[in-house]
Design an enzyme around this catalytic site. Sequence first.
Site, short mmCIF file in Angstrom:
data_model
loop_
_atom_site.label_atom_id
_atom_site.label_comp_id
_atom_site.label_asym_id
_atom_site.label_seq_id
_atom_site.Cartn_x
_atom_site.Cartn_y
_atom_site.Cartn_z
N ASP A 9 50.33 26.02 35.48
CA ASP A 9 48.87 26.03 35.26
C ASP A 9 48.38 24.80 36.44
O ASP A 9 48.70 23.65 36.46
CB ASP A 9 48.45 25.29 34.03
CG ASP A 9 46.83 25.21 33.73
OD1 ASP A 9 46.29 25.13 34.84
OD2 ASP A 9 46.35 24.75 32.80
N VAL A 32 40.59 30.62 37.28
CA VAL A 32 41.24 29.39 37.88
C VAL A 32 39.95 28.37 37.89
O VAL A 32 40.10 27.25 37.75
CB VAL A 32 42.12 29.55 38.85
CG1 VAL A 32 41.58 29.77 40.01
CG2 VAL A 32 43.08 28.16 38.99
N ASP A 33 38.90 28.87 38.35
CA ASP A 33 37.52 28.24 38.68
C ASP A 33 37.17 27.46 37.23
O ASP A 33 36.99 26.36 37.34
CB ASP A 33 36.58 29.07 39.02
CG ASP A 33 35.44 28.46 39.79
OD1 ASP A 33 35.52 27.08 40.15
OD2 ASP A 33 34.56 29.04 40.16
N SER A 116 41.79 35.57 44.91
CA SER A 116 41.15 37.05 44.88
C SER A 116 41.99 37.81 43.95
O SER A 116 41.53 39.06 43.69
CB SER A 116 40.94 37.38 46.25
OG SER A 116 39.90 36.98 46.89
N GLY A 118 42.59 37.88 40.80
CA GLY A 118 42.10 37.79 39.43
C GLY A 118 40.83 38.71 39.22
O GLY A 118 40.98 39.92 39.56
N TYR A 120 38.59 39.05 41.23
CA TYR A 120 38.12 39.68 42.38
C TYR A 120 38.90 41.07 42.70
O TYR A 120 38.93 41.69 43.66
CB TYR A 120 38.05 38.55 43.56
CG TYR A 120 36.72 38.00 43.43
CD1 TYR A 120 35.87 38.22 42.85
CD2 TYR A 120 36.49 36.92 44.54
CE1 TYR A 120 34.64 37.39 42.68
CE2 TYR A 120 35.51 36.07 44.56
CZ TYR A 120 34.63 36.34 43.82
OH TYR A 120 33.30 35.62 43.64
N1 AR6 Z 1 46.43 28.22 37.27
C1 AR6 Z 1 46.89 28.91 38.18
N2 AR6 Z 1 46.52 30.08 38.52
C2 AR6 Z 1 45.56 30.59 37.59
C3 AR6 Z 1 44.88 29.75 36.52
C4 AR6 Z 1 45.51 28.49 36.22
N3 AR6 Z 1 45.20 27.72 35.33
N4 AR6 Z 1 44.01 30.60 35.87
C5 AR6 Z 1 44.07 31.82 36.43
N5 AR6 Z 1 44.88 31.64 37.61
P1 AR6 Z 1 40.85 34.33 39.43
P2 AR6 Z 1 39.71 35.30 41.93
C6 AR6 Z 1 45.10 33.06 38.51
O1 AR6 Z 1 40.03 35.50 38.64
O2 AR6 Z 1 40.29 36.88 41.56
C7 AR6 Z 1 36.13 33.08 38.86
O3 AR6 Z 1 35.10 33.43 38.03
C8 AR6 Z 1 45.15 34.32 37.88
O4 AR6 Z 1 46.10 35.05 37.29
O5 AR6 Z 1 40.54 32.80 38.77
O6 AR6 Z 1 39.64 34.76 43.12
C9 AR6 Z 1 35.22 32.65 40.12
O7 AR6 Z 1 34.16 31.84 39.74
C10 AR6 Z 1 45.00 35.05 39.21
O8 AR6 Z 1 46.33 35.38 39.85
O9 AR6 Z 1 39.99 34.13 40.96
C11 AR6 Z 1 34.81 33.85 40.95
O10 AR6 Z 1 33.67 34.51 40.52
C12 AR6 Z 1 44.54 33.80 40.11
O11 AR6 Z 1 44.45 32.59 39.57
C13 AR6 Z 1 35.90 34.78 40.71
O12 AR6 Z 1 36.52 34.25 39.48
C14 AR6 Z 1 42.88 34.26 40.60
O13 AR6 Z 1 42.07 34.75 39.70
C15 AR6 Z 1 37.32 34.62 41.64
O14 AR6 Z 1 37.99 35.52 41.53
#
Ligand code: AR6
Length: 322
Positions: A9, A32-33, A116, A118, A120
């Site tokens: 994490d 993750v945000d 991107s 997740g 995205y």
């Molecule tokens: N630690 C590490 N990786 C993580 C965690 C964590 N705690 N949580 C999720 N991931 P995403 P995006 C992974 O959706 O696709 C947000 O709402 C997850 O499995 O977080 O860039 C933003 O505000 C995935 O592989 O980001 C934007 O609106 C990766 O992190 C939008 O989502 C990215 O998933 C950005 O989408």
Amino acid sequence: MPLRIVRNDITTMRVDAIVNAANESLLGGGGVDGAIHRAAGPELLAECRGLGGCKTGRAKITKGYRLPAKYVIHAVGPVWQGGSHGERELLAGAYRASLELALEHGCQTVAFPLISAGAYGYPKDRALKTAVDVIGDFLLAHDMTVYLVIFDRAAFSIGEKLFADIAAYIDDRYVEQHTSPREEEYRRAAAFAAAPMAMPAGLDEALDRLDESFSQMLLRKIDEKGMTDAQCYKKANIDRKLFSKIRSDVHYRPSKPTAMAFAVALELPLAEARELLEKAGFAFSHASRFDIIVEYFIAHQNYDIFQINEALFAFDQSLLGG
Ligand code: AR6
């Protein structure tokens, strides 16, 4: 080791900077945000409000507040729209911009999520490849330890072709190993035939005839290839301290993954890779998936250590280098 792929994490990582997969508003979201904002506390959002957003393919930096990391780098990756809308360049841009910011702020350790991949919708294997390519390039020119943090291993896979090829190679070798006892007999006979004809007169004499050591062979090969030390250890994904240890201790015994990483960095043909490994007391074993995978890449003259590590990771093996 300069690039590590880890499962974790990201909010728990004790590094100088963690990278957030943000959106253009920089005002938080899910994934993750959301996790980063929750862990950092409301001060993070307050600072983000003053940043005026961020374009896709770019990044901005804030403090880490209640996180163990000193900084958060907010990178905005592209939304996947099928791949023909400049997604790769934008994603690469987000990684590059983040690495540049980390460098400007003196960070030595940085952790990235798979931007991107997740919400995205960027295909995970392609997102991983782009991340590894950009970070790999950057690390050839800069000293930094970068963690690529994969949260969800189940959804992780490498390029299908590569994966299928390696799987076939592994199966072949296992089959060979288990169905051909005669091969083992043959190997033993060959080893017997190759045994030295005369024993040395005394132990002292034998010790005097010590062969070139691993360290000596490594330094010789670096020179022969016209590489600098730094080019070699960076390409091997080995950190400078470990390299200096090997350099200054003629009898240094590296671990097997380290020895293999140097064979890859030096782009040695298979026979020479075997020779280098032997200097460290090792051999490629067909009873080990790790060894078979590395041997596969060397035999196919594919010396891209980051690709090899992707494959090792996909097969749950430890990684090369470090
Ligand atoms: N630690 C590490 N990786 C993580 C965690 C964590 N705690 N949580 C999720 N991931 P995403 P995006 C992974 O959706 O696709 C947000 O709402 C997850 O499995 O977080 O860039 C933003 O505000 C995935 O592989 O980001 C934007 O609106 C990766 O992190 C939008 O989502 C990215 O998933 C950005 O989408």
